[in-house]
Design a protein around this motif. Structure first.
Motif, PDB file in Angstrom:
ATOM      1  N   TYR A  64       4.850   8.777  60.492  1.00 13.93           N
ATOM      2  CA  TYR A  64       4.048   9.124  59.322  1.00 13.93           C
ATOM      3  C   TYR A  64       4.388  10.519  58.803  1.00 13.93           C
ATOM      4  N   SER A  65       4.516  11.450  59.720  1.00 14.60           N
ATOM      5  CA  SER A  65       4.709  12.848  59.340  1.00 14.60           C
ATOM      6  C   SER A  65       6.180  13.263  59.268  1.00 14.60           C
ATOM      7  N   SER A  66       7.055  12.415  59.787  1.00 14.40           N
ATOM      8  CA  SER A  66       8.472  12.787  59.948  1.00 14.40           C
ATOM      9  C   SER A  66       8.590  14.073  60.781  1.00 14.40           C
ATOM     10  N   TRP A  67       7.676  14.216  61.734  1.00  7.62           N
ATOM     11  CA  TRP A  67       7.645  15.390  62.610  1.00  7.62           C
ATOM     12  C   TRP A  67       7.583  14.858  64.038  1.00  7.62           C
ATOM     13  N   PRO A  71       1.804  19.875  68.997  1.00  6.55           N
ATOM     14  CA  PRO A  71       0.752  19.509  68.050  1.00  6.55           C
ATOM     15  C   PRO A  71       1.269  19.400  66.612  1.00  6.55           C
ATOM     16  N   GLN A  72       0.445  18.706  65.804  1.00  9.24           N
ATOM     17  CA  GLN A  72       0.671  18.622  64.368  1.00  9.24           C
ATOM     18  C   GLN A  72      -0.641  19.027  63.683  1.00  9.24           C
ATOM     19  N   LEU A  79       0.618  17.970  56.041  1.00 13.77           N
ATOM     20  CA  LEU A  79       1.156  18.491  57.285  1.00 13.77           C
ATOM     21  C   LEU A  79       1.569  19.943  57.099  1.00 13.77           C
ATOM     22  N   VAL A  80       1.040  20.810  57.932  1.00 14.02           N
ATOM     23  CA  VAL A  80       1.428  22.216  57.943  1.00 14.02           C
ATOM     24  C   VAL A  80       2.622  22.387  58.877  1.00 14.02           C
TER      25      VAL A  80
END
Length: 108
Positions: A64-67, A71-72, A79-80
């Motif tokens: 979802y975040s491509s991260w 932590p996210q 998204l920070v």
């Protein structure tokens, strides 16, 4: 509700939400612990999700975040980033400003 709908719902309902390993009271990794400390220093309430409790959510968030890591931190549904970005923002004052603005907007 599928897992992506769950994520979207969590982001919409919480102006500041941290997907982390463990809980703010008992972080399960150093990166999560440092991120929590930076967020707590902002003086606002924030939501959290222990991604260790839900493997499906953990894997879905990476897509979802491509991260790929945790932590996210999400502020205002966006998204920070992870620990390094949060700590940098904390040091230069951007984190407190962003958190306070997001909480204020959600209360309006």
């Amino acid at each position: 509700m599928d897992i992506n709908e769950t994520i979207k719902s969590q982001l919409e309902e919480n102006p500041v939400i941290l997907y982390m390993k463990g809980t703010p009271q008992a972080p399960q990794c150093g990166f999560s612990a440092r991120t929590v400390q930076a967020l707590m220093a902002c003086g606002e309430r924030f939501a959290f999700v222990n991604i260790l409790d839900n493997q499906e959510l953990r894997e879905a968030l990476k897509v979802y975040s491509s991260w790929p890591t945790f932590p996210q931190l999400y502020i205002g549904g966006e998204l920070v980033g992870g620990c390094d970005i949060v700590l940098e923002m904390s040091e230069n004052g951007e984190l407190a400003t962003a958190v306070k603005e997001a909480v204020k907007s959600a209360e309006a």
